[in-house]
Design an enzyme around this catalytic site. Structure first.
Site, PDB file in Angstrom:
ATOM      1  N   SER A 275      58.649  19.155  18.302  1.00  0.00           N
ATOM      2  CA  SER A 275      58.583  17.561  17.993  1.00  0.00           C
ATOM      3  C   SER A 275      57.228  17.071  17.765  1.00  0.00           C
ATOM      4  O   SER A 275      56.681  17.447  16.990  1.00  0.00           O
ATOM      5  CB  SER A 275      59.176  16.958  19.492  1.00  0.00           C
TER       6      SER A 275
ATOM      7  N   ASP B 245      65.738  17.756  17.043  1.00  0.00           N
ATOM      8  CA  ASP B 245      64.725  17.911  18.145  1.00  0.00           C
ATOM      9  C   ASP B 245      64.598  19.136  18.985  1.00  0.00           C
ATOM     10  O   ASP B 245      65.633  19.386  19.679  1.00  0.00           O
ATOM     11  CB  ASP B 245      64.680  16.643  18.941  1.00  0.00           C
TER      12      ASP B 245
END
Length: 316
Positions: free
Chosen positions: A45, A159
């Site tokens: 991320s 993610d």
């Protein structure tokens, strides 16, 4: 781990953390000042964003951009589209990353790098190590329900924090003998509900970073998002619009972000126990919220100071 006995290969695992991810810049600066050379980098991320730019050799330009960030710039990056698969398209963020990375393919970076994402189809962890850098990072930052997923081959990528928030295992697989991991989510739940962090601010912090300006900035961001959302007539957005208007009760957006935060913190804790890094750095930034990217100076300084404290403790 004295300098003269340093392992040959050092891996850096940069964890997820949204706006707290700017702390990775401070960590990298502190490692450089200590004479520590990084051989492998993996990021999840926000860690993928900083990690890709660092591996490309342009961390200083990213720092300059981060320090110039204000609430207006944050709004610019939020290209609200409200499709069924996410609220934000992420193209402007991708362009921002592209401006700091000259190489197109991951395998051509000066430092070996991997971006960690999650395949929604299988639930598998995907550590992308070749191909388009921007696509890989864009996939890694795609918080479910907020950013639209990335389609790659037969995969639907989101993610990486869903499976590996602090990718220690990834840099070990890359060949690292000594892993330095940065966990940005360890104190989020403990700080939730506090108006300000209990720890004192660094003495050299400038007065512009304070409890008054921070809420003002975030309110302006939410205000503009609210105006954008009013132009979209989708029944499912009712709760999102209520959140933007500052409703009292938790809304879908708040429940989603908090749920993911809790999950990532629990996964991080479990994975760090099962596969502990050789050096764990945990900047105290639990008070920073998802969209507070304009607090870069504070995050970078905390990352730098905490890293120096940790490496001094080990006598590196």
């Amino acid at each position: 781990m004295k300098k003269q006995k340093r392992p040959k290969k050092i891996g850096l695992a940069l964890g997820s953390g949204s706006a707290r991810g700017w702390a990775h810049i401070g960590v990298i600066e502190a490692l450089a000042d200590a004479g520590i050379t990084v051989d492998y980098v993996a990021g999840t991320s926000a860690g993928a964003v900083v990690g890709a730019v660092y591996a490309a050799g342009n961390i200083n330009s990213l720092k300059d951009s981060a320090l110039r960030m204000d609430w207006k710039r944050v709004i610019y990056f939020l290209d609200v589209v409200f499709p069924k698969s996410g609220l934000i398209d992420g193209n402007r963020i991708a362009e921002f990353i592209k401006s700091h990375v000259q190489e197109k393919d991951i395998e051509n970076l000066p430092i070996p790098f991997r971006a960690v994402s999650t395949d929604l189809t299988t639930g598998n962890e995907i550590a992308i190590h070749k191909g388009d850098i921007i696509e890989a990072v864009r996939a890694s930052i795609s918080i479910p329900g907020i950013f639209t997923p990335v389609k790659k081959d037969d995969m639907t990528l989101v993610d990486g924090g869903l499976v590996n928030p602090v990718p220690v295992s990834v840099v070990r697989e890359m060949g690292a003998d000594f892993v330095i991991a940065i966990d940005l989510n360890h104190d989020i739940l403990a700080r939730r509900g506090l108006k300000k962090p209990p720890s004192p601010k660094p003495e050299n912090m400038e007065p512009e970073i304070n409890e008054i300006e921070i809420p003002t900035g975030i309110n302006k961001v939410l205000g503009v998002l609210n105006k954008k959302s009013k132009a979209v007539d989708i029944p499912a957005l009712t709760h999102v619009k209520q959140w933007m208007a500052g409703g009292q009760k938790p809304t879908i957006f708040e429940v989603l972000v908090t749920s993911i935060t809790i999950m990532e913190e629990q996964i991080t804790s479990a994975r760090l126990k099962a596969d502990p890094p050789d050096l764990l750095i945990q900047p105290r930034l639990g008070h920073m919220k998802l969209l507070e990217f304009y607090r870069a100076k504070e995050a970078i300084l905390e990352g730098y100071n905490e890293t120096k404290r940790c490496i001094q403790k080990l006598g590196i």
